[in-house]
Structures are given as C-alpha cells and as structure tokens.
Design an enzyme around this catalytic site. Structure first.
Site, PDB file in Angstrom:
ATOM      1  N   SER A  83     -16.826 -61.266  10.372  1.00 46.90           N
ATOM      2  CA  SER A  83     -16.247 -61.134   8.890  1.00 46.90           C
ATOM      3  C   SER A  83     -16.857 -62.057   7.808  1.00 46.90           C
ATOM      4  CB  SER A  83     -14.697 -61.196   8.787  1.00 46.90           C
ATOM      5  OG  SER A  83     -14.402 -62.469   9.176  1.00 46.90           O
ATOM      6  N   LYS A 135     -15.888 -69.676   2.653  1.00 48.38           N
ATOM      7  CA  LYS A 135     -15.204 -68.394   2.995  1.00 48.38           C
ATOM      8  C   LYS A 135     -14.094 -68.227   1.921  1.00 48.38           C
ATOM      9  CE  LYS A 135     -14.265 -65.137   6.834  1.00 48.38           C
ATOM     10  NZ  LYS A 135     -13.888 -64.967   8.073  1.00 48.38           N
ATOM     11  N   SER A 152     -16.133 -63.615  14.265  1.00 53.74           N
ATOM     12  CA  SER A 152     -16.512 -63.707  12.902  1.00 53.74           C
ATOM     13  C   SER A 152     -17.432 -64.735  12.405  1.00 53.74           C
ATOM     14  CB  SER A 152     -15.256 -63.562  11.941  1.00 53.74           C
ATOM     15  OG  SER A 152     -14.522 -62.300  11.881  1.00 53.74           O
TER      16      SER A 152
END
Lengths: 502, 493
Positions: free
Chosen positions: B157, B77, B181
């Site tokens: 996210s 990420k 997330s």
C-alpha cells in the site's frame, strides 16, 4: 471461612398451580475508584461539564491506542482478594464489538474468556439471622461507554463521553440467591466490602454501582427455568422490586400455558414493571476477540501477595473480632461493621477511650458500642446526618465515654452532655464543667441528702421496714432528684442500704 | 550533480559542509514534486510547512545546533497523523480529517530535524498491493515497461512513498507494512525498504489497519539511508503497549559489508509453483552474491509457508473490521445522514465513505469473527500464526538470515489485477509470513527484469535483529550495484 451457613430459605411465590421458587444471579458493575480511566489519563470526576474529561483515546480518534492503568488493575486484584477469589495471573482484554454513538471505538474493551479474577464468595445475613453463602463466578475489568442524551434537542441525540473509558469491575455471582431479600442483602454486602477495600465508592445514585439481574422461576427443587436479564437496575430497592415483579410475571406466563423466552428486559422504576428490550434472536453478535492493541495482562504472585498484604480488615472478620475480642453483642457488632465509616469511627472511639482510661478494649467495647449506636446514632438520625458529618468526633465521644467510665458523670448526665456536645461542638469536659454535672461521690454530702430523704418520707420508710424491699428504688430516686442527678448512684445505694437497715 | 539525486547520507554531508542549504534541498524537492504531479503521488502537499521546516533547519545549521536529520526532506505516507495537516488514509471517510496530534514516528523524525515533504498516496486504509484502491486515485509507478507507455502500479500500500523516492523527489519516505506494504512497493519501484520487527516503531498516531501486524518503516534509495531514517523513527513509546522497551542499536554501523561466516537460509517452500523464471534467477543470483561474499548459504524449511496467505487474510481483515468501526460519522470524518435515523446514518456514511476493497475486508473480518465461525476461522488462524512464527524460530536456530524474492512478479500494469482480488492478494505471498511472525524484512533492488522493470530481493532476520538484516542487505546492494533510474517521462520538455 468458618462461617455457619444456613440452607437457603427460598422465597416461595404462590401460583395457581402451587408454589414457585425464584432463582437469582446478579452481575454488578462497580466503577473502580481511580483518578483516571482504564486506558487513558483522562479524569473520572463525577458531574463535570459534558465532554470535558475526554482524551483522544476515549474519543477513539484515528491512531489512538489504549494503555492499561496499573492502578485500576491493582484495584481489581484487591477486590478479588477481598472476595476471597482466585486472582488469575494471566488475563486477556478482548474487544466487544457493536455500534452505538456513545461507544466511540465501535467496541468496548472488556475481558471475555480470561478474566482477571475467578471464583470467590460472599456471605450474607438475612433479617432472621440466617447466613447464606453466595458464590462469585468471576470479576472482570471493562470500560464504561459514554452517555447518550436524548433530551437536549428535539431531533438529535447528544453524546457525553466523560464516562467513556471509565474503569468498571463486572462482578458476576452464581445463581445462588433464592429471594429478593437475598438479592438486596447480596448487593448491600458487596457494596460494604468494596467500600472497605476502597475499590469502589458504591454511590448508586451517581451510577458507581448498577446491577443486571438474572431471574428465573421453577417448581421448588425442579430444573432451572429460562432466565431473563433485567439490565441496569440502579438502586437496592429497585433490584428487589424488579425481582419480585419479574418472578410473578414469569409464573403468570408459564401458568398461562406460555414459555419464558430468554431475553433482555428493562425495569421501569416509575411503573414498577419490567418490559422486553430485545430477544435472544435480536441479541448482538459481539464478535469478541483479543484486543491486539494490548498484550495479555501478566501479574506475578509476588505482586498479588504485595496487594494482599495491604488488605484492610473486612466486615466479616471485623465483626468476629468485635464479638470475640471486644465482647460486643452480635446485634451491635453487626450494626458497627455494616458501614465502613461507622466501623472506622468506632475503631477511633475505642482507641481514644483506651488512651484516656487505660482500659483494655474488651473492658469497654460494649459501652463504646452502646454510646455510639444507641445514643449518637439517635441524635444523627434525628438530624438526618451521616456519621461523617457528625458534629461530635470519635475523639470527642471518647472524652465523654472516659468521664462516664471513671465516674466523673452519671449515665443520666452523660445524655445531657452528649446533646450539648452535639449542639455546640464543645468537648465533654467543658460541657460538664459549665453545666456543673460533675458527679458527686463525696460521701459526706451524699449522706446529708440520704438523711434528708429518709426524714422527709416516713411513710415509705415504714413500708420498707415492713419488708417492702423495692422501696429502696424510691429512696434512690429521691436522692438523685435532690442532687439534680449528680450523686453517684453506687454511693447513694450503698449509703441508703446502710441507713435504712440501721 | 542534481540535489534530488543525492542520498540522505550525501545530503547530510553536504548540509554539514554548507555546500547547500536545507531550503535549497526543500525547494528542489518541491519543484520535482510539481513536475511529477501526473503520477498522483501526493494526497496533500505541504509547500509552506516544508519551507518553514527547512528554514528552521537552516537556522539550526547557522547556530551550529544541527540535529541528525536536519534539512533532509522526508515524505510521509498519509497514514501517519500529522498535527494540523490533513490525514486521510486515502479514504473518503477521512478526506477532511485534520488531526490535532502528531504520530510518534513522525514526531521522532521532526525531533531529529527532518523536513516534511507532503503526505503520500496509498491504498485506502493501506488495504491493497497496487495503490489502486485509493479514494484519491491510483499512483503511477515512475518505471515503465520497455517500449510500453501504459501505467504500471507502484505496488502497495505504500505506493506513493515508493514512487516519491524512485522518482527522485524525496530521498526518503515513511511507509507502513502490514503484509508487505513497504517491501513489495520498494521492489516494484527499485528502491530499498525495511519493515522492522513488530514493536520496533510506535504505532501511536498511525491510522490502524491490523494492529497486530502494522509496523512503520523507512523507504529510501539505499540500505544506509533506510538505516539512517529508521534510527530516528524507532524507539520505545509508552503510549503503544506493543512497542518494545529495548535500546535502539546503531543501524548504520551494522552495515559493515562483511558477512563472512554468516549463515543464510534459502527457504525451499518459497520456490512456489509457477514462479517466473526471472524471479527464480534473481533469487539464485542473490544467493550466489552472498556466497561470494563469504556467507554460508543453505536451504531451510518453513513448512507452514503455504498457510501464511490464508491466515493473513483472516487475521488482518478481522482486526480491520474492528479497527474501522470508529469511522461511523458520529465524531469526525464524513457523515452522510442517509434515511435520517441512526442505522441509516451508519449505513450511508460507511457505504459511501469506504471503497470497495475496504468494504470487502470489513465483511470478511466481520464474518470470521462471528459467532459460530470464530473457532473455524479466527482461532484456527491464530494457531497457524503461532506455527508460522515457530517455523521461523527453528530456521533461525540454523541460519542468521533468510533470502527470498520480495514479490512473485515485476510491477504489473494498472488494472491488470484489480478485478481479481485473489490474484492481487497473491502478491503478498513472500512478505506475509514475516509479517505474521513479526520479524524484520527488507527489500533491496537486485536488478531489472527483461522488461526493464525493477526486481527486489528480501532479507529476513530474527526478531529485533535488524542489524543482521541491514548487514546482509548492504552486501546484496553492493553486489547488485543497482544504478538504473526510471526514465523521467513525466517531465515535460
């Protein structure tokens, strides 16, 4: 504490409407003596190349996290204990949020609601001998910001982050001071204590100590007035000047029909005036909240006790010991403890002199103090040197003191020996030998001089015989002169009394 | 069999047996990434580094010195700082930022031999539940509703990380979870993902959103793969004062398949008004699977649940407003001169550098911390947060784990909620309470909705008891036997 405290003798200012009293509280920012910063491993050395002592944490790079420096915590606890203050076993680091280029994270890590140290006290002594107690409100730890350099480029400000993250102790007094002299004495005493503790070097010219001065005025005994805070005053002299100026300014405003607005002001050392920096309305909303990157700081009583066990003797206690146990006069004791270096020097001097003479400290405390304060200080002052830079070490001075105490040299000769030691760095015994200053106590030799003195001065002899006892001093002087100061004055006195009486 | 279809555990076996090389795996992953560009999964691709790391792994295999994760491609990420590789947090304000340091979690993965497979897209500064707030554009969910070609959001996210795993590009990816997330995008994309206990993984080097909530975790296609990745990612780090100085248990061995006698709680308060029937059904089905496996399933109460979302949307923005103050144009990242003076520079830089959702949260956070509002909002939220944590503690006195749905809906269509922040925030309703309490939570794929979209179930456990979470999740996974794959519509014939 057992300190005899005198009621405040307020400094009264004359106004058009009568006398005014000034009320002062101080927030002193003291840099923690530590090799590394409060939340990073970066160095803290003064005067390094700009931005050469900046870690990723100090520059607030993305994803960086603070880690508490245990040594700084210990130093804060030590300071709290030295201020006879309550140490809070649980304290919390908060974020104080505001934007400024020298504040990389956009917040300063500080302690707001739960500081590491609570209430304590400091005793200050004024010129007239009065002793005053000044309450300590709190002590908390916080990070310093970096430094904005506005003079490096015509259009841009440069930022040096070397100071960013350096540990500071903010020591907040109660509004207990009533004169600029007290404010000065408070800062001096605080500095002395910090230096005894070794928790701050107290170098005001390097920014290791600076003060925010809160000043208000009121009619004597009346309700407290509105205060103004004068930020970042960085010398003892300026603190006192700022108080004086600010008090007069406030009196003028009030007597002119105005009111004092709570505000932050700056002291301009060049002009000696304070001017407004920002009003209460313009004050930042710092949005304090507990720093979620740091857990609450929890200490155990055992940890605090362990630090307490290592506390050095502090100036007030030392002074009492010097007076009570070493029988040193209050004046000299005060001078000896005022600077840690002097006190340390003195302790070595007494210990070394004890080793050489076998005498107890109480038997030579006053002599040691006199030699240091009255004689060595004179030479140091003349040379513009501090005690740390003394060419005569404490051990060497003890050598001199021993020769004087055991009668090897006279008090008069001692001055000459010290001057020579000071100039050449030689030890006392060598100087005495080289200069032939060894005191003569041999009665035979002194008797010869005494006889000669009496024979040479028949007129004075007659006066003595006629009852003018003071002529003894004249004869002592004659003998000493003939011996070039080497004759033992006690022996000379003895022999003269016998001969003159005969 | 396609290399990209292998799980991490299968890759490890194949690599050790020298059936294929790390380089072959890396090339297959890179090729799959190239075919899937339309989904906008990566912010930064790292082809050269990927191949170089794979080559190093192969050398270690050749020398017989292979490490636990050697040769396994892992997508990161783009919130984890990677040394020498641009790290953007999906924000314009950091779009040219190249860290000089490596986050602890990614460093742990490389220490164990994992191979970096690009930096994945996310919501800007991890603020979002749909991956639509990224400065680099939204990520597309590999899954589509049956008979509907419209783009679905991957959740957020960690949307890029969820999509990269679901699309069989990487077998695993890292995510971060502040309010859901990891778990919500895992559910939306039909994969597994765990948010471990707060403190289990170091936050050092992860771009901060909300420090008291942020926690890294793995995303993969199986529960076991998540355990394998977490094994490497977790561990105490002296550089993060909030990381836990506890030994890391062997997570994979916790997946025994045996939950007989375990007590599982079904929190009554999670059965919210208007919960879609499909969600309720998958939840009931999950409870039955656990019962069938010998667990004792019973209702529990978490009375503070309804306050969790408002509490979260005070605490998280408050911390974010402060954490994001460092993006000021002074030292790194974007600088926009504006009117030329200091305030002008701040305003222009932050105004242009941050997207709308980030600005919204900074405003909320600044507001709730302001003088006069602090007690009513931030302080009260902190108190409620303690009560929420106590709810869980009490529940865990009666049961060993909790079972809930992961999200209140299947993946929604792009644009469906982006105009309505409240409805977007409601996506986190089942994930946020565990975040506030700091306890571990894992999402496992449980089946498909009538629309053919994945649905996830969430297992919550006691703090630092990821082992039970893995154990229960493993049983759910086995019972669900989720074998569906998204149709690879992105591959042009």
């Amino acid at each position: 504490m057992g300190q005899a405290v005198t009621e405040p003798a307020p400094q009264l200012f004359d106004g058009a409407t009568g006398k005014w009293e000034v009320v002062i509280g101080l927030e002193v920012h003291a840099q923690v003596s530590s090799q590394s910063k409060l939340f990073s491993g970066a160095a803290t050395e003064f005067g390094a190349e700009p931005n050469s002592q900046v870690s990723l944490v100090d520059a607030a790079m993305p994803g960086m996290l603070p880690v508490i420096n245990a040594y700084c915590i210990e130093q804060a606890v030590r300071t709290g204990l030295g201020l006879k203050a309550a140490v809070n076993l649980r304290s919390v680091f908060d974020r104080k949020n505001y934007f400024y280029p020298d504040l990389p994270a956009g917040y300063q890590i500080s302690q707001f609601k739960q500081p590491i140290v609570g209430e304590g006290e400091i005793f200050i002594e004024l010129a007239d001998g009065a002793v005053r107690r000044v309450g300590i409100e709190r002590l908390h730890l916080e990070q310093d910001a970096g430094k904005s350099l506005h003079d490096q480029h015509p259009k841009f400000t440069y930022v040096d982050l070397n100071r960013s993250g350096v540990a500071l102790m903010e020591i907040v007094s109660k509004p207990d001071m009533r004169s600029s002299e007290e404010a000065g004495a408070y800062v001096r005493k605080l500095r002395t204590i910090l230096r005894y503790l070794g928790t701050c070097d107290g170098n005001m010219d390097q920014g290791s100590m600076r003060a925010d001065v809160n000043v208000s005025v009121r009619k004597p005994g009346g309700a407290l007035g509105t205060r103004c805070e004068i930020k970042n005053v960085n010398s003892m002299r300026f603190i006192q000047q700022a108080v004086e100026y600010e008090a007069r300014r406030q009196i003028e405003v009030i007597e002119g029909g105005g009111t004092i607005a709570q505000e932050t002001r700056l002291y301009d050392a060049n002009t000696g005036v304070t001017r407004s920096m920002r009003s209460k309305e313009e004050a930042h909303d710092y949005r304090y909240f507990p720093d979620p990157d740091l857990l609450p700081l929890v200490l155990t009583q055992a940890e605090v006790d362990a630090i307490k066990a290592t506390l050095p003797e502090l100036p007030d206690e030392k002074r009492r010991r010097l007076e009570n146990e070493l029988k040193i006069s209050p004046y000299l004791a005060k001078v000896l403890v005022a600077e840690k270096e002097t006190a340390d020097y003195f302790e070595v001097l007494v210990a070394e002199a004890g080793k050489r003479t076998g005498k107890k400290p109480a038997e030579m405390g006053q002599d040691s103090a006199n030699l240091l304060v009255m004689e060595l200080f004179g030479l140091l002052n003349k040379d513009g040197r501090t005690i740390e830079a003394s060419p005569v070490s404490a051990a060497a001075l003890a050598g001199l003191l021993a020769l004087r105490l055991d009668g090897t040299i006279s008090g008069l000769a001692s001055k000459e020996v010290l001057a020579e030691m000071f100039a050449t760095g030689k030890d006392a015994a060598s100087v005495v030998d080289e200069k032939g200053l060894r005191q003569v106590s041999d009665t035979g030799e002194i008797e010869r001089l005494v006889d000669q003195a009496i024979a040479d001065n028949p007129k004075q002899l007659a006066q003595f015989k006629a009852g003018k006892e003071t002529m003894l001093g004249f004869f002592v002087g004659q003998v000493m002169k003939m011996s070039q100061g080497r004759a033992n004055p006690a022996v000379v006195n003895d022999l003269l009394r016998k001969k003159l009486a005969g | 069999m396609e290399l990209n279809d292998l799980t991490i555990a299968e890759m490890q076996d194949g690599l050790r047996a020298r059936k294929f090389s790390a380089t072959e795996l890396a090339k297959a992953a890179l090729a799959a990434a190239d075919r899937a560009k339309v989904m906008n999964i990566f912010i930064t691709e790292t082809h050269e580094r990927t191949l170089a790391m794979a080559a190093e792994s192969d050398q270690r295999f050749a020398k017989g010195m292979a490490r636990p994760l050697d040769g396994v491609p892992v997508a990161m990420k783009d919130l984890f700082c990677t040394k020498g590789v641009r790290t953007t947090a999906a924000s314009h304000i950091l779009d040219a930022f190249v860290p000089t340091y490596e986050s602890t979690v990614s460093a742990n993965l490389w220490r164990d031999g994992a191979v970096l497979l690009g930096k994945t897209n996310l919501d800007e500064f991890a603020m979002g539940s749909s991956n639509e707030t990224s400065f680099f554009g939204p990520v597309e969910n590999p899954w589509r509703k049956l008979g509907d070609a419209r783009s679905r959001v991957p959740g957020g996210s960690s949307g890029g990380s969820a999509a990269v795993v679901a699309a069989r590009i990487a077998p695993g990816a890292t995510g971060t979870d502040t309010g859901g997330s990891i778990r919500q995008p895992a559910a939306f994309c039909g994969i597994a993902g765990i948010k471990p206990t707060y403190g289990r993984c170091s936050r050092w080097g992860i771009v901060a959103f909300a420090s008291s909530l942020d926690q890294a975790g793995p995303m993969a296609r199986t529960v076991r793969d998540c355990a394998i990745l977490l094994q490497s990612m977790a561990g105490y780090d002296a550089k993060d004062s909030t990381s836990a100085d506890l030994p890391v248990p062997d997570f994979a061995t916790a997946i025994t398949g045996d939950i007989r006698g375990l007590k599982i709680g079904i929190p009554t308060e999670y059965r919210v008004d208007g919960m879609p029937a499909e969600i309720a059904a998958v939840w009931d089905r999950g409870a039955q699977w656990l019962r069938d496996a010998g667990a004792e399933v019973r209702p529990v109460h978490l009375p503070m649940t309804k306050y969790a979302l408002p509490t979260y949307y005070i605490v998280a923005p408050a911390e974010a407003s402060s954490n994001l103050a460092r993006y000021d144009g002074v030292r790194f990242g974007l600088r926009v001169p504006g009117t030329g003076d200091l305030t002008g520079m701040y305003e222009a830089t932050r105004g242009e550098g941050f997207g709308k959702e980030v600005r919204r949260r900074i405003l909320i956070g600044t507001y709730v911390l302001s003088a006069g509002y602090y007690d009513a909002y931030y302080l009260k939220a902190q108190r409620v947060r303690s009560l929420i944590a106590r709810d869980f503690q009490k529940a865990f006195e009666q049961v060993d784990a909790l079972l809930t749905p992961t999200a209140p809906s299947e993946a929604f269509a792009r644009g469906e909620k982006s105009g309505d922040p409240i409805s977007m925030y409601l996506n986190d309703v089942f994930t946020v309470p565990a975040s506030l309490a700091g306890i571990p939570g894992m999402s496992v794929p449980a089946g498909l909705s009538g629309n053919g979209l994945p649905l996830g179930l969430q297992v919550l456990g006691r703090a630092y008891d990821e082992e039970t979470v893995f154990r229960v999740a493993g049983v759910l996974e086995q019972a669900a036997a989720f074998a569906a794959k998204p149709e690879p519509w992105w591959v042009k014939p």
